[in-house]
Design a protein around this motif. Structure first.
Motif, mmCIF file in Angstrom:
data_model
loop_
_atom_site.group_PDB
_atom_site.id
_atom_site.type_symbol
_atom_site.label_atom_id
_atom_site.label_comp_id
_atom_site.label_asym_id
_atom_site.label_seq_id
_atom_site.Cartn_x
_atom_site.Cartn_y
_atom_site.Cartn_z
ATOM 1 N N ARG A 180 -26.158 51.292 22.111
ATOM 2 C CA ARG A 180 -26.910 51.669 23.729
ATOM 3 C C ARG A 180 -27.768 50.297 23.845
ATOM 4 N NH1 ARG A 180 -29.705 57.572 21.958
ATOM 5 N NH2 ARG A 180 -30.114 57.331 24.254
ATOM 6 N N LEU A 181 -27.226 50.158 25.205
ATOM 7 C CA LEU A 181 -28.161 48.982 25.830
ATOM 8 C C LEU A 181 -29.101 49.089 26.700
ATOM 9 C CD1 LEU A 181 -24.956 46.507 25.950
ATOM 10 C CD2 LEU A 181 -26.770 46.689 24.248
ATOM 11 N N GLU A 182 -30.368 48.508 26.875
ATOM 12 C CA GLU A 182 -31.333 48.962 27.805
ATOM 13 C C GLU A 182 -30.824 48.664 29.230
ATOM 14 O OE1 GLU A 182 -34.066 50.721 26.972
ATOM 15 O OE2 GLU A 182 -32.990 50.810 24.758
ATOM 16 N N PRO A 183 -31.375 48.927 30.131
ATOM 17 C CA PRO A 183 -31.469 48.640 31.677
ATOM 18 C C PRO A 183 -31.541 47.041 31.578
ATOM 19 C CG PRO A 183 -32.487 50.614 31.590
ATOM 20 C CD PRO A 183 -32.472 50.198 30.068
ATOM 21 N N GLY A 184 -30.761 46.493 32.609
ATOM 22 C CA GLY A 184 -30.964 45.178 32.840
ATOM 23 C C GLY A 184 -30.429 44.326 31.961
ATOM 24 N N VAL A 185 -29.583 44.551 31.110
ATOM 25 C CA VAL A 185 -29.160 43.654 29.901
ATOM 26 C C VAL A 185 -28.121 42.823 30.567
ATOM 27 C CG1 VAL A 185 -27.656 43.637 27.532
ATOM 28 C CG2 VAL A 185 -29.807 44.886 27.764
ATOM 29 N N VAL A 186 -27.938 41.533 30.149
ATOM 30 C CA VAL A 186 -26.736 40.582 30.489
ATOM 31 C C VAL A 186 -26.116 40.382 29.087
ATOM 32 C CG1 VAL A 186 -25.954 38.303 31.381
ATOM 33 C CG2 VAL A 186 -27.908 39.736 32.509
ATOM 34 N N VAL A 187 -24.840 40.609 29.181
ATOM 35 C CA VAL A 187 -23.981 40.499 28.099
ATOM 36 C C VAL A 187 -23.097 39.194 28.341
ATOM 37 C CG1 VAL A 187 -22.088 41.421 26.491
ATOM 38 C CG2 VAL A 187 -23.901 42.677 26.986
ATOM 39 N N GLY A 188 -23.061 38.136 27.634
ATOM 40 C CA GLY A 188 -22.224 36.988 28.045
ATOM 41 C C GLY A 188 -20.869 37.030 27.961
ATOM 42 N N ALA A 189 -20.116 36.351 28.907
ATOM 43 C CA ALA A 189 -18.605 36.619 28.681
ATOM 44 C C ALA A 189 -18.245 36.233 27.155
ATOM 45 C CB ALA A 189 -17.686 35.193 29.420
ATOM 46 N N GLY A 190 -17.247 36.958 26.577
ATOM 47 C CA GLY A 190 -16.658 37.045 25.413
ATOM 48 C C GLY A 190 -17.515 37.267 24.235
ATOM 49 N N ALA A 191 -18.693 37.899 24.492
ATOM 50 C CA ALA A 191 -19.717 38.456 23.311
ATOM 51 C C ALA A 191 -18.963 39.481 22.767
ATOM 52 C CB ALA A 191 -21.075 38.517 24.001
ATOM 53 N N VAL A 192 -19.292 39.736 21.469
ATOM 54 C CA VAL A 192 -19.210 40.919 20.486
ATOM 55 C C VAL A 192 -20.374 41.593 20.118
ATOM 56 C CG1 VAL A 192 -17.803 42.025 18.754
ATOM 57 C CG2 VAL A 192 -16.856 40.224 19.922
#
Ligand SMILES: CC(C)(COP(=O)(O)OP(=O)(O)OC[C@H]1O[C@@H](n2cnc3c(N)ncnc32)[C@H](O)[C@@H]1OP(=O)(O)O)[C@@H](O)C(=O)NCCC(=O)NCCS
Length: 214
Positions: A180-192
């Protein structure tokens, strides 16, 4: 689905992809509005119609949101803000569903969600207004995607993942089931992403680690 003609708001790369998907659906696209014609990309054969001051809510067309985002810097809230402002003027933002998508009849999609080429949305998924499910994204069973979140090309959200509103899931990222990710999160390209990030922040790498947003 509405069969009304559509004007795309924003003539950059995302706007071009949105217009292309609408044309593939058989919709009539009247052109783009964009306040910065010099940097417009658009599509051959479609006109730039000036800024959104030229739009008329009584003229019988829908709008489609052509503002995308990469998760990096800049104004991450522009897509939402422009749509909310135009909705307050009486415009309707249409959904976009490229004909190549696979969507379970048991998924729930809010009006205005954009499903781009070869994306897959499985049973029990719920996607809120203004979200982008970009090229080749897989949204597995039971996922919850918040309003105006961008799942960028090739991202895979395993089952029962929750992503808060206004987030960016980078191209090719994988989010492990149940995270579960909070609002406004940025996940980078290719992240796991194997576990949740707390509050706003950037999750990058394999396995993903938190880093502050610049
Ligand atoms: C994560 C991201 C948002 C960071 O962008 P940014 O704030 O401009 O960050 P920078 O490019 O300045 O990089 C900052 C640091 O993070 C690293 N980094 C950036 N993106 C990374 C990624 N995806 N994976 C691993 N490391 C990354 C950089 O190497 C740099 O490391 P350093 O400080 O050790 O030199 C961006 O790189 C990204 O991955 N965006 C997603 C792109 C996307 O989905 N595009 C699709 C549009 S359809």
């Amino acid at each position: 689905m509405s069969g009304r003609p559509v004007i795309v708001v924003g003539a950059g790369g995302h706007g071009a992809v949105v217009a292309d998907a609408l044309l593939a659906e058989g919709r009539t696209v009247l052109g783009f509005v964009d306040p910065r014609p010099d940097s417009a990309i658009g599509l051959p054969g479609l006109d730039l119609l000036g800024s959104d001051d030229n739009l008329d809510p009584e003229a019988g067309y829908d709008l489609a949101n052509g503002i995308g985002g990469t998760g990096a810097g800049g104004d991450r809230d522009l897509r939402r803000r422009v749509q909310v402002r135009l909705e307050a003027r009486g415009f309707h933002f249409t959904s976009v569903r490229h004909p190549s998508v696979v969507v379970s009849p048991h998924a729930a999609l809010a009006v205005g969600v954009q499903l781009l080429a070869r994306s897959v949305v499985q049973a029990g998924a719920r996607i809120e207004a203004g979200a982008i499910v970009n090229t080749g994204v897989i949204i597995e069973h039971g996922c919850r995607i918040g309003a105006f979140t961008h799942c960028a090309s090739g991202a895979i959200l395993c089952g029962e993942v929750e992503v808060g509103e206004g987030s960016h899931i980078g191209a090719g990222a994988v989010i492990r089931q149940g995270v579960r990710l909070e609002p406004g999160v940025v996940v980078g390209a290719g992240a796991v992403v194997l576990e949740a990030g707390v509050g706003e922040g950037m999750l990058i790498g394999v396995p993903a680690r938190r880093r502050g947003i610049a």
